[in-house]
Enzyme design. Sequence first.
Site: not given
Ligand code: CP
Ligand code: NVA
Length: 303
Positions: A102, A129, A132, A221, A261, A289
């Site tokens: 990540r 992502h 997701q 989101d 999400c 997930r």
């Molecule tokens: N939706 C999602 O990826 O959540 P987190 O950022 O908590 O992993």
């Molecule tokens: N768009 C959001 C998604 C989090 C899961 C971010 O990148 O913070």
Amino acid sequence: MRHFIDLLDWDGEQILKLLKDATRIKKATLKGKCKPVLNGKILGMVFEKPSLRTRVSFQAGMAQLGGQAIFLNGTDAGLGKRESLPDIVRTLCEFVDAIVLRTFQHDNVTEFARWASKPVINGLSDYYHPCQAIGDLLTIREAFGDLEGRTLVFVGDGNNVARSLAIACGKVGMRFVLSAPEGYRFDQPFLEIYQTHVRGQLDEIHDPTKAVKEADIIYTDVWASMGQESETKERLKHFAKYQVNAELLKHAMDHVKIMHCLPAHRGEEITDDVMDGPLSVAFPQAGNRMHAQKALLVWALDV
Ligand code: CP
Ligand code: NVA
């Protein structure tokens, strides 16, 4: 190498096969009969941004499959600070069987994959992502029994989650509609990538009250993603008309499902009554997930 970077190289059939495997693994897990097919395997997890769902779903999923996960936060890994990215990747690959990353710049994910001798999974970058998106398709299939021909209306920022969902939807024959204010719509490079690799039904309907009329699923989101916190005030202003609330839902069909999400900024992109209301599937969506990623891990590790 079975990397999972952006879904662009997957076709609809592969995605549907993954969802089928995820459903099978989910059923077995719920009966307490998840086979430990990843016994002895270790997943490395390098996270430069916070996470609840991605982190816990991968760690729990790995454990249920008989494997283990090792978590490193950004500071511990020191991507490009303590040592270079290629050195980190090559070292990690001596210890683990796959890596979830990540990170901020999407290039870090492609660079990781370039240097890795083990599968690399994108656990979220600024641009995509995909984990997701596969979990979300599983949720949509559970809610409707099918995917093809359904319309998902994403009300909000044309961000990492929106891009990956648009790709995933296009690959399985779903229509994706983005309803976003000016300045937050899909970028031209993404539209070109979509045309080259997906060629599905992608539309932008700027007025959210018009967009949601056609929705089987309304998805939202946060308006400011991780790394964009300094833009929050400005974004709150631009997105004010794009809140998913009871008033907006008056324009939608009765069978519509609400997805998010998570994490949610309640009172901004979505109201409590909608998030906690009968149309919302946000929490089973979070649970999926793990089930989708378990199928993904089995695929990536090729067992
Ligand atoms: N939706 C999602 O990826 O959540 P987190 O950022 O908590 O992993
Ligand atoms: N768009 C959001 C998604 C989090 C899961 C971010 O990148 O913070």
